[in-house]
Motif scaffolding. Structure first.
Motif, mmCIF file in Angstrom:
data_model
loop_
_atom_site.group_PDB
_atom_site.id
_atom_site.type_symbol
_atom_site.label_atom_id
_atom_site.label_comp_id
_atom_site.label_asym_id
_atom_site.label_seq_id
_atom_site.Cartn_x
_atom_site.Cartn_y
_atom_site.Cartn_z
ATOM 1 N N VAL A 173 135.360 33.898 -64.390
ATOM 2 C CA VAL A 173 135.370 33.469 -65.786
ATOM 3 C C VAL A 173 135.881 34.618 -66.649
ATOM 4 O O VAL A 173 135.341 35.728 -66.585
ATOM 5 N N ASN A 174 136.913 34.330 -67.436
ATOM 6 C CA ASN A 174 137.461 35.361 -68.302
ATOM 7 C C ASN A 174 137.628 34.801 -69.720
ATOM 8 O O ASN A 174 138.205 33.727 -69.918
ATOM 9 N N VAL A 175 137.115 35.529 -70.697
ATOM 10 C CA VAL A 175 137.232 35.120 -72.099
ATOM 11 C C VAL A 175 138.461 35.809 -72.684
ATOM 12 O O VAL A 175 138.516 37.035 -72.789
ATOM 13 N N THR A 176 139.452 34.992 -73.062
ATOM 14 C CA THR A 176 140.665 35.538 -73.666
ATOM 15 C C THR A 176 140.452 35.838 -75.145
ATOM 16 O O THR A 176 140.833 36.896 -75.650
ATOM 17 N N THR A 177 139.836 34.871 -75.840
ATOM 18 C CA THR A 177 139.556 35.021 -77.264
ATOM 19 C C THR A 177 138.157 34.500 -77.549
ATOM 20 O O THR A 177 137.802 33.415 -77.091
ATOM 21 N N ALA A 178 137.364 35.270 -78.278
ATOM 22 C CA ALA A 178 135.998 34.850 -78.588
ATOM 23 C C ALA A 178 135.999 33.697 -79.587
ATOM 24 O O ALA A 178 136.887 33.585 -80.437
ATOM 25 N N ASN A 312 130.319 35.996 -75.457
ATOM 26 C CA ASN A 312 131.378 35.552 -76.359
ATOM 27 C C ASN A 312 132.168 36.727 -76.906
ATOM 28 O O ASN A 312 132.260 36.961 -78.118
ATOM 29 N N VAL A 313 132.727 37.488 -76.002
ATOM 30 C CA VAL A 313 133.614 38.610 -76.346
ATOM 31 C C VAL A 313 134.767 38.602 -75.354
ATOM 32 O O VAL A 313 134.614 38.164 -74.214
ATOM 33 N N ALA A 314 135.907 39.070 -75.767
ATOM 34 C CA ALA A 314 137.075 39.092 -74.895
ATOM 35 C C ALA A 314 136.797 39.973 -73.675
ATOM 36 O O ALA A 314 136.246 41.060 -73.789
ATOM 37 N N GLY A 315 137.177 39.448 -72.510
ATOM 38 C CA GLY A 315 136.959 40.191 -71.282
ATOM 39 C C GLY A 315 136.316 39.318 -70.226
ATOM 40 O O GLY A 315 136.125 38.105 -70.399
ATOM 41 N N SER A 316 135.963 39.927 -69.114
ATOM 42 C CA SER A 316 135.354 39.185 -68.009
ATOM 43 C C SER A 316 133.924 38.793 -68.340
ATOM 44 O O SER A 316 133.160 39.578 -68.902
#
Length: 465
Positions: A173-178, A312-316
């Motif tokens: 799971v990777n968050v690109t944009t919060a 809920n921050v950009a990143g893994s």
């Protein structure tokens, strides 16, 4: 031919008679069984084809039986979900009525709370007792086991289906944009400088009118906005000398706006401002995101989870790991036609989410009961309804597009195989009846001629007198 004691005509007629009698026996066997092939000598190639078709039909019948049982099991689960949904709707109604506590007495609030307690107890009882053939359906026993490698970033992991052959899977799971909440500034003037005013606050749930008195403090104005949150979906906060509006949830479908009706013009008109959905990939594939709720379909696996505020921050955000489980159904005749569906736990401590809270917290004495936070109780009830609706929709989709379509396909296959077997195996009664009549005529004729042939032997004796 000379007149001899060897009567070749009799022997010839006896041979014909035996052949006709044997053929008649075969015809009678065919007519009595209805089958053209009753033994290997009738049609060796046909017998092989019939046995092969019989084997396929046995497999199809077994698959139809499996599919019928799967549908029955899922129908039981669907019926229980309908009742749970009905109870949750009543909980929502009671919570909504309790939000406007100004018109309710303490006894009425207590009565509403008691009804909510009873409804939640009933939900847990239904979950605990819903079963099919000795297997519990909604208590998590049939769920696909899934966990987050970092629970501080990912919570409420649920998996609805997985490939039957892959019991162990891992999804990065990777968050690109919060994601963000909708946010806007209502006023930048200190409360001491504000006068009487009336304005509307609008959010994704609706609009409420807020009335402010000259003596109201910032905290009191904020609390009035928060008190109407169940109607608007908009909360408020104070930052120094600024009063901010923000949606209670994340996502592009959430928004805030405000419009001054009358009074102090220091309360600004706020144009519609929307939040944003988080942008998330699962195993490198773009996921569907509503606020912080992430839904994904990857390599035959479908599920969802919720990003926490920490995640809920950009990143893994770590991995979602699957380790077997689920209800597996054989929906066809081969091993690659198995499907696994997850029936997740619907106990009150599982309904809701980690951000808003869980359904069991709105019972008496809970962190979100009516006396503590009726707005939050209403929000949790709505999320629980949505969660149950999702579960019901997933079961309904699996039933319609997997089970029922499989049954339709198998019935068509059975029809085709049965027709093919009939072509090879079954007799045409009209043809065989006509053949039996012909054989009867030949048999009677042969018997009559056999008598004539026997008279020839008697003529030899007349010569010797």
């Amino acid at each position: 031919m000379g007149l001899t004691v060897t009567n070749s005509n009799t022997l010839s007629l006896l041979n014909i008679l035996n052949k006709t009698s044997s053929a008649q026996s075969d015809t009678l066997a065919k007519l009595s069984t209805g089958y053209r092939v009753n033994k290997g000598s009738d049609d060796p190639a046909g017998l092989i084809a019939i046995q092969s078709l019989n084997s396929e039909l046995v497999s199809v019948d077994a698959a139809l039986s499996n599919s019928a049982r799967a549908k029955s099991m899922l129908d039981v689960a669907d019926g229980s979900l309908k009742e749970i949904s009905s109870l949750l709707t009543q909980v929502q109604t009671l919570a909504a009525a309790s939000v406007s506590s100004g018109g309710l007495s303490g006894a009425e609030l207590a009565a509403n709370q008691a009804q909510i307690d009873n409804a939640i107890t009933a939900i847990d009882r239904i979950v605990r007792t819903s079963s099919f053939n000795g297997k519990n359906l909604l208590d998590g026993a049939q769920s696909i086991r899934a966990t987050a490698s970092d629970p501080t970033k990912v919570s409420d992991v649920r998996v609805y289906s997985r490939p039957s052959q892959d019991s162990t899977q891992s999804f990065a799971v990777n968050v690109t944009t919060a994601g963000t909440v909708a946010s806007a500034t209502l006023t930048t003037v200190s409360a001491a400088s504000l006068g009487d005013a009336q304005f509307t606050v609008t959010g994704s749930l609706g609009t409420a009118t807020i009335t402010v008195a000259d003596a109201d403090t910032f905290a009191e104005i904020r609390d009035k906005i928060i008190a109407a949150a169940s109607e608007t979906g908009v909360s408020a906060s104070i930052s120094g000398s600024e009063l901010h509006l923000q949606s209670r949830d994340y996502g592009s479908s959430k928004f805030v706006s405000a419009s001054l009706i009358s009074g102090d013009t220091d309360f600004a008109n706020v144009s519609r401002t929307n939040g944003t959905n988080a942008v998330v990939t699962v195993n490198g594939q773009q996921a569907f995101v509503d606020g912080l709720k992430v839904s994904y379909n990857s390599n035959g696996t479908s599920g969802d989870f919720t990003l926490t505020t920490t995640g809920n921050v950009a990143g893994s955000a770590g991995n979602v790991n699957i380790d077997g489980g689920g209800a597996t159904f054989q929906l066809g005749t081969s091993s690659n036609t198995r499907s696994t569906v997850g029936l997740n736990s619907l106990y009150s401590h599982d309904l809701g989410d980690s951000i808003s809270g869980y359904l069991n917290t709105i019972k008496s004495g809970g962190a979100n009961d009516l006396s503590t936070d009726a707005n939050k109780a209403l929000e949790i009830a709505k999320k629980a309804i949505s969660q149950v609706a999702t579960a019901q929709g997933r079961i309904g989709g699996f039933t319609k597009f997997q089970v029922e379509s499989s049954v339709n396909s198998l019935n068509a296959t059975k029809e085709g195989l049965t027709a093919a077997r009939s072509t090879v195996r079954d007799i045409d009664f009209a043809v065989e009846t006509a053949e039996l009549s012909r054989q009867n005529v030949l048999l009677q004729s042969a018997l009559s001629l056999l008598g004539v042939a026997n008279q020839q032997s008697g003529q030899i004796l007349s010569l010797l007198r």
